[in-house]
Design an enzyme around this catalytic site. Structure first.
Site, PDB file in Angstrom:
ATOM      1  N   GLY A 182       0.813  -1.218   0.000  1.00 12.43           N
ATOM      2  CA  GLY A 182       0.000   0.000   0.000  1.00 12.43           C
ATOM      3  C   GLY A 182       0.839   1.257   0.000  1.00 12.43           C
ATOM      4  O   GLY A 182       1.763   1.393  -0.793  1.00 12.43           O
ATOM      5  N   ASP A 205       1.720  -7.455 -14.421  1.00  6.84           N
ATOM      6  CA  ASP A 205       2.667  -6.483 -14.987  1.00  6.84           C
ATOM      7  C   ASP A 205       2.522  -5.191 -14.182  1.00  6.84           C
ATOM      8  O   ASP A 205       1.450  -4.575 -14.186  1.00  6.84           O
ATOM      9  CB  ASP A 205       2.324  -6.256 -16.472  1.00  6.84           C
ATOM     10  N   THR A 229       4.051  -2.412 -14.716  1.00 10.06           N
ATOM     11  CA  THR A 229       4.382  -1.204 -15.490  1.00 10.06           C
ATOM     12  C   THR A 229       3.233  -0.192 -15.442  1.00 10.06           C
ATOM     13  O   THR A 229       2.097  -0.517 -15.794  1.00 10.06           O
ATOM     14  CB  THR A 229       4.679  -1.558 -16.963  1.00 10.06           C
ATOM     15  N   ASP A 273       2.087   5.172 -11.843  1.00  8.15           N
ATOM     16  CA  ASP A 273       1.504   6.339 -12.529  1.00  8.15           C
ATOM     17  C   ASP A 273      -0.009   6.382 -12.296  1.00  8.15           C
ATOM     18  O   ASP A 273      -0.578   7.456 -12.084  1.00  8.15           O
ATOM     19  CB  ASP A 273       1.795   6.265 -14.032  1.00  8.15           C
TER      20      ASP A 273
HETATM   21  O1  RIB Z   1       6.066   4.273 -15.130  1.00  7.46           O
HETATM   22  C1  RIB Z   1       6.029   3.450 -16.256  1.00  7.46           C
HETATM   23  C2  RIB Z   1       6.557   4.175 -17.447  1.00  7.46           C
HETATM   24  O2  RIB Z   1       7.926   4.444 -17.233  1.00  7.46           O
HETATM   25  C3  RIB Z   1       6.525   3.391 -18.736  1.00  7.46           C
HETATM   26  O3  RIB Z   1       5.318   3.542 -19.443  1.00  7.46           O
HETATM   27  C4  RIB Z   1       7.743   3.897 -19.479  1.00  7.46           C
HETATM   28  O4  RIB Z   1       7.434   4.659 -20.595  1.00  7.46           O
HETATM   29  C5  RIB Z   1       8.527   4.711 -18.463  1.00  7.46           C
HETATM   30  O5  RIB Z   1       8.384   6.044 -18.674  1.00  7.46           O
END
Ligand code: RIB
Length: 309
Positions: A231, A254, A256, A260
């Site tokens: 968390g 994943d 990734t 964000d």
């Molecule tokens: O936080 C993930 C991102 O980090 C990816 O999409 C890649 O482009 C990098 O910027």
């Protein structure tokens, strides 16, 4: 002045000033060590970049979102613009040309963990002058979110250009030394363990609670330490001490872009007036949803999907 601009009411819940990358992704059994070669899956090309990811994540949740970024006049740039528009992001602030679109080379292992190398390309050409030229966008946003895949001068100019009462959310990724004026504008500074240790240096304490306290002493009005599957920990200098916000347990496919998505959700909910722990409680659910699917932007949930989980 932009058409229909009303300076008393924010036109955007969130303005993201940041990077846009084409993510070139290969699945591997094991991420390679130094000097090692490994074979991987077929190549997948996804829209990514920390700034573009945040904009898509917020818009998919229902936030009125705009992106200030720079892409190349090329196929990767068009892929990124299409993804933004499909999510409902206002792309009027996306500049085109000057260098090829940024690219991220990403390997993902079976646990969902990744390694990323970014070639900034056009992101490195997003200048302080571009931020000044986008003053109408900044003045129309109640929250502005930045990361560090664009030049630090551009981030500092963004902090200077905030509308009165607007809030700056900074995820210092990839980490770099931050000027005091930028740290002081953060509300919150959003870091993972790696970024917290980078900023605090050798004097970093041993626990996330200590990092949060030490980071607030550097100037931010609030700090969020993300803890992956555990968390997040939030700390606000206006009171409340530090609060641990647990994440729901999920099967990671994943990771990734999950950070964000977390930051975008947090920024949006703070702009709606939620307290930091409440906004973070929503954001950890968004981040958790994002790790259950492949890719960055493709994995971001709608508000309905978050509620349904
Ligand atoms: O936080 C993930 C991102 O980090 C990816 O999409 C890649 O482009 C990098 O910027």
């Amino acid at each position: 002045m932009y058409e229909n601009e009303d300076t008393t009411v924010s036109r955007y819940d969130l303005l993201v000033v940041g990077s846009a990358n084409a993510d070139l992704v290969v699945g591997v059994e094991r991420r390679p060590a130094a000097g090692e070669t490994v074979l991987g899956s077929d190549l997948a090309v996804h829209p990514g970049g920390k700034g573009a990811n945040q904009a898509v994540a917020a818009a998919r949740l229902g936030a009125r979102t705009a992106l200030l970024a720079r892409v190349g006049d090329d196929a990767h740039g068009r892929l990124l613009l299409e993804s933004q528009r499909a999510a409902g992001v206002d792309t009027g602030g996306v500049l085109v040309g000057g260098a090829p679109t940024g690219v991220a080379l990403i390997t993902v292992d079976p646990s969902g963990d990744n390694s990323i190398v970014v070639s900034p390309g056009a992101n490195a050409r997003l200048t302080p002058a571009d931020v000044r030229a986008a003053a109408p966008l900044l003045s129309a946003a109640r929250v502005v979110s930045v990361q560090l895949e664009i030049p630090l001068d551009t981030v500092a100019e963004t902090a200077r250009g905030l509308a009165p009462g607007a809030r700056l959310v900074l995820n210092p990724s990839p980490p770099a030394p931050l000027p005091a004026e930028v740290l002081a504008a953060c509300d919150p500074l959003v870091v993972n363990e790696h970024e917290a240790r980078f900023i605090l240096g050798d004097g970093a304490g041993a626990t996330p609670e200590l990092w949060a306290r030490e980071l607030t002493e550097l100037g931010p009005r609030s700090v969020v330490v993300t803890l992956g599957a555990a968390g997040a920990l939030v700390a606000d200098t206006r009171g409340g001490g530090s609060v641990h916000v647990p994440s729901p347990a999920v099967e990671a496919v994943d990771t990734t872009g999950a950070g964000d998505a977390f930051t975008a959700a947090l920024a949006w909910r703070l702009g709606l007036g939620e307290e930091l722990p409440d906004a973070a409680a929503f954001a950890v659910r968004v981040g958790a949803a994002a790790v259950t699917k492949k890719g960055a932007q493709a994995s971001f949930p709608t508000a309905e999907e978050v509620s349904a989980r």
